[in-house]
Design a protein around this motif. Structure first.
Motif, PDB file in Angstrom:
ATOM      1  N   ALA A 108       0.854  -1.184   0.000  1.00  0.00           N
ATOM      2  CA  ALA A 108       0.000   0.000   0.000  1.00  0.00           C
ATOM      3  C   ALA A 108       0.889   1.233   0.000  1.00  0.00           C
ATOM      4  O   ALA A 108       1.980   1.218   0.588  1.00  0.00           O
ATOM      5  N   PRO A 109       0.465   2.300  -0.668  1.00  0.00           N
ATOM      6  CA  PRO A 109       1.250   3.539  -0.612  1.00  0.00           C
ATOM      7  C   PRO A 109       1.357   4.020   0.836  1.00  0.00           C
ATOM      8  O   PRO A 109       0.389   3.951   1.595  1.00  0.00           O
ATOM      9  N   SER A 110       2.520   4.471   1.205  1.00  0.00           N
ATOM     10  CA  SER A 110       2.749   4.908   2.573  1.00  0.00           C
ATOM     11  C   SER A 110       2.858   6.428   2.638  1.00  0.00           C
ATOM     12  O   SER A 110       3.508   7.049   1.800  1.00  0.00           O
ATOM     13  N   LEU A 111       2.217   6.992   3.624  1.00  0.00           N
ATOM     14  CA  LEU A 111       2.311   8.430   3.847  1.00  0.00           C
ATOM     15  C   LEU A 111       3.509   8.786   4.713  1.00  0.00           C
ATOM     16  O   LEU A 111       3.860   9.945   4.847  1.00  0.00           O
ATOM     17  N   VAL A 112       4.116   7.762   5.309  1.00  0.00           N
ATOM     18  CA  VAL A 112       5.303   7.953   6.142  1.00  0.00           C
ATOM     19  C   VAL A 112       6.495   7.372   5.381  1.00  0.00           C
ATOM     20  O   VAL A 112       6.501   6.177   5.071  1.00  0.00           O
ATOM     21  N   GLY A 157       9.687   5.496   4.220  1.00  0.00           N
ATOM     22  CA  GLY A 157      10.420   4.365   4.781  1.00  0.00           C
ATOM     23  C   GLY A 157       9.552   3.270   5.359  1.00  0.00           C
ATOM     24  O   GLY A 157      10.060   2.220   5.729  1.00  0.00           O
ATOM     25  N   VAL A 158       8.257   3.483   5.435  1.00  0.00           N
ATOM     26  CA  VAL A 158       7.352   2.466   5.974  1.00  0.00           C
ATOM     27  C   VAL A 158       6.739   1.706   4.798  1.00  0.00           C
ATOM     28  O   VAL A 158       6.193   2.306   3.878  1.00  0.00           O
ATOM     29  N   HIS A 159       6.837   0.384   4.823  1.00  0.00           N
ATOM     30  CA  HIS A 159       6.294  -0.459   3.765  1.00  0.00           C
ATOM     31  C   HIS A 159       5.179  -1.310   4.368  1.00  0.00           C
ATOM     32  O   HIS A 159       5.429  -2.104   5.278  1.00  0.00           O
TER      33      HIS A 159
END
Length: 114
Positions: free
Chosen positions: A86-90, A92-94
């Motif tokens: 899913a696209p991450s808004l943070v 470095g978070v996958h």
């Protein structure tokens, strides 16, 4: 003064809500892709490779599921699993997303019992 305390909490809550929506949307796309691949793989003349190709093609049409991959297995019961992120808004978070669809292979009979 109180706005300086409340605003970061509200911003964090909004960011978490937006991230949850992105994960839910990516999961729905992965599930729809798995179901599309299953539909083609379990058809009378369908193949596992055809189901895998259909699942990946469907997933790639939607930008909300990143790096989609599909696995198809089975003989009498076909299982299609679609993986992606899913696209991450943070940064470095996958966030991994997986969805599976399962169904019996279609078998046509004449309706007569021996």
């Amino acid at each position: 003064m109180s706005i300086a305390i409340v605003f970061p909490a509200i911003a964090l809550l909004f960011l978490a809500l937006a991230q949850a929506v992105m994960v839910a949307a990516a999961h729905q796309v992965a599930l729809a892709a798995a179901e599309d691949g299953l539909r083609l793989a379990r058809a009378h003349h369908g193949t596992l490779a055809g189901g895998r190709t259909a699942a990946i093609a469907f997933a790639r049409q939607e930008p909300v599921l990143l790096a989609p991959q599909a696995a198809v297995a089975g003989t009498n019961v076909i299982t299609v699993t679609v993986h992606g992120r899913a696209p991450s808004l943070v940064p470095g978070v996958h966030l991994a997303v997986t969805a599976t669809a399962r169904g019996a292979r279609e078998v046509f009979t004449t309706g007569q019992t021996p």
